[in-house]
Design a protein around this motif. Structure first.
Motif, PDB file in Angstrom:
ATOM      1  N   GLN A  43       1.118  10.915 -15.739  1.00 14.94           N
ATOM      2  CA  GLN A  43       0.662  10.529 -14.643  1.00 14.94           C
ATOM      3  C   GLN A  43       0.174   9.070 -14.810  1.00 14.94           C
ATOM      4  O   GLN A  43       0.077   8.190 -13.976  1.00 14.94           O
ATOM      5  CB  GLN A  43      -0.413  11.251 -14.564  1.00 14.94           C
ATOM      6  N   HIS A  44       0.293   8.657 -15.802  1.00 14.53           N
ATOM      7  CA  HIS A  44      -0.494   6.827 -16.579  1.00 14.53           C
ATOM      8  C   HIS A  44       0.543   5.710 -15.832  1.00 14.53           C
ATOM      9  O   HIS A  44       0.284   5.027 -15.466  1.00 14.53           O
ATOM     10  CB  HIS A  44      -1.089   7.496 -18.108  1.00 14.53           C
ATOM     11  N   GLN A  45       1.435   6.614 -16.246  1.00 14.15           N
ATOM     12  CA  GLN A  45       3.244   5.249 -16.210  1.00 14.15           C
ATOM     13  C   GLN A  45       2.632   6.101 -14.085  1.00 14.15           C
ATOM     14  O   GLN A  45       3.107   4.631 -14.270  1.00 14.15           O
ATOM     15  CB  GLN A  45       4.376   6.082 -16.528  1.00 14.15           C
ATOM     16  N   LEU A  46       2.407   7.112 -13.775  1.00 10.25           N
ATOM     17  CA  LEU A  46       2.624   6.972 -12.229  1.00 10.25           C
ATOM     18  C   LEU A  46       1.323   5.808 -11.134  1.00 10.25           C
ATOM     19  O   LEU A  46       1.772   5.291 -11.060  1.00 10.25           O
ATOM     20  CB  LEU A  46       2.666   8.162 -11.802  1.00 10.25           C
ATOM     21  N   PHE A  47       0.361   6.350 -12.628  1.00 12.32           N
ATOM     22  CA  PHE A  47      -0.641   5.394 -12.199  1.00 12.32           C
ATOM     23  C   PHE A  47      -0.373   4.047 -12.467  1.00 12.32           C
ATOM     24  O   PHE A  47      -0.984   3.001 -11.349  1.00 12.32           O
ATOM     25  CB  PHE A  47      -1.467   5.990 -12.271  1.00 12.32           C
ATOM     26  N   LEU A  48       0.243   3.484 -13.074  1.00 10.28           N
ATOM     27  CA  LEU A  48       0.223   1.853 -13.186  1.00 10.28           C
ATOM     28  C   LEU A  48       0.938   2.198 -12.846  1.00 10.28           C
ATOM     29  O   LEU A  48       1.012   0.511 -11.723  1.00 10.28           O
ATOM     30  CB  LEU A  48       0.432   1.733 -14.897  1.00 10.28           C
ATOM     31  N   ALA A  49       2.967   2.314 -12.167  1.00 17.45           N
ATOM     32  CA  ALA A  49       3.219   1.684 -11.542  1.00 17.45           C
ATOM     33  C   ALA A  49       3.059   1.376 -10.011  1.00 17.45           C
ATOM     34  O   ALA A  49       3.278   1.223  -9.174  1.00 17.45           O
ATOM     35  CB  ALA A  49       5.128   2.869 -11.682  1.00 17.45           C
ATOM     36  N   ARG A  52       0.196  -0.978  -9.274  1.00 11.80           N
ATOM     37  CA  ARG A  52       1.541  -2.789  -9.278  1.00 11.80           C
ATOM     38  C   ARG A  52       2.007  -2.765  -8.396  1.00 11.80           C
ATOM     39  O   ARG A  52       2.250  -3.700  -7.549  1.00 11.80           O
ATOM     40  CB  ARG A  52       2.182  -2.766 -10.549  1.00 11.80           C
ATOM     41  N   ASN A  53       2.591  -1.252  -7.569  1.00  8.14           N
ATOM     42  CA  ASN A  53       3.532  -1.705  -6.423  1.00  8.14           C
ATOM     43  C   ASN A  53       2.487  -1.800  -5.092  1.00  8.14           C
ATOM     44  O   ASN A  53       2.834  -1.770  -4.072  1.00  8.14           O
ATOM     45  CB  ASN A  53       4.408  -0.862  -6.242  1.00  8.14           C
ATOM     46  N   TYR A  54       0.926  -1.025  -5.325  1.00  3.41           N
ATOM     47  CA  TYR A  54      -0.125  -1.131  -3.845  1.00  3.41           C
ATOM     48  C   TYR A  54      -0.655  -1.799  -4.029  1.00  3.41           C
ATOM     49  O   TYR A  54      -2.032  -0.783  -4.235  1.00  3.41           O
ATOM     50  CB  TYR A  54       0.150   0.654  -3.385  1.00  3.41           C
ATOM     51  N   PRO A  55      -1.106  -2.926  -4.862  1.00  3.97           N
ATOM     52  CA  PRO A  55      -2.725  -3.570  -5.278  1.00  3.97           C
ATOM     53  C   PRO A  55      -3.900  -3.482  -3.991  1.00  3.97           C
ATOM     54  O   PRO A  55      -4.933  -3.552  -4.299  1.00  3.97           O
ATOM     55  CB  PRO A  55      -2.198  -5.061  -5.147  1.00  3.97           C
ATOM     56  N   SER A  69       2.701   7.826   2.083  1.00  2.00           N
ATOM     57  CA  SER A  69       4.133   7.977   1.217  1.00  2.00           C
ATOM     58  C   SER A  69       4.234   6.209   0.881  1.00  2.00           C
ATOM     59  O   SER A  69       4.146   5.575   1.702  1.00  2.00           O
ATOM     60  CB  SER A  69       4.945   8.778   2.246  1.00  2.00           C
ATOM     61  N   GLY A  70       5.483   7.360   0.354  1.00  2.00           N
ATOM     62  CA  GLY A  70       5.874   5.910  -0.308  1.00  2.00           C
ATOM     63  C   GLY A  70       6.957   6.785  -1.216  1.00  2.00           C
ATOM     64  O   GLY A  70       7.743   7.491  -1.777  1.00  2.00           O
ATOM     65  N   ALA A  71       7.462   5.065  -2.230  1.00  2.00           N
ATOM     66  CA  ALA A  71       8.019   5.617  -3.460  1.00  2.00           C
ATOM     67  C   ALA A  71       8.380   4.338  -4.665  1.00  2.00           C
ATOM     68  O   ALA A  71       7.857   3.334  -4.038  1.00  2.00           O
ATOM     69  CB  ALA A  71       9.383   5.582  -3.170  1.00  2.00           C
TER      70      ALA A  71
END
Length: 146
Positions: A43-49, A52-55, A69-71
């Motif tokens: 969850q932490h890794q997904l939150f950080l990514a 970062r990808n959707y500022p 949605s997204g990837a």
């Protein structure tokens, strides 16, 4: 063998059975504890990514400016996500097996684990769990970190 000897033997057998059941439950809970830590880490890794990808996604309460949605790619793993209600559902597409991380509410609190998040995560790994087991594992986890 006399009746009282049989009764004593049965009493000992019941005691041993209770002992084994208790320790088996402890083993299951400790195995769940490892999975809870794994889930929190993912969850932490997904939150950080995601951040970062959707500022531009900044409304962590209602997710109003979040993409539908997204990837994401996290450590070489491809994750798709869908926004629903007040949360996001992430599904790891590669590598196989597919994993589900259901951050159905409080997306900004990546350390949150509840019975629903744990259940879907474990079931996506092929590990069946009853709601009461998941709730007990969460209680044990919460006690261990206090």
């Amino acid at each position: 063998m006399e009746d009282r000897d049989i009764a004593a033997s049965l009493g000992k057998a019941e005691g041993i059975l209770k002992f084994l059941q208790y320790h088996l439950l402890e083993i299951e809970l400790s195995a769940y504890a490892l999975k809870i830590h794994e889930l929190i880490n993912i969850q932490h890794q997904l939150f950080l990514a995601f951040t970062r990808n959707y500022p531009e996604a900044s409304d962590f309460t209602y997710l109003l400016n979040f993409p539908r949605s997204g990837a994401l790619v996290v450590d070489g793993q491809r994750w798709n996500f869908v926004r629903h209600g007040l949360g996001l559902r992430f599904v790891r597409e590669e590598p196989i097996p597919q994993l589900v991380v259901e951050m159905h509410d409080q997306f900004g609190n990546y350390a949150k684990v509840d019975w629903w998040r744990l259940t879907l995560f474990l079931e996506s790994m092929g590990i069946p769990i009853e709601r009461t087991e998941a709730e007990q594992a969460i209680l044990e986890h919460d006690r261990s970190i206090q």
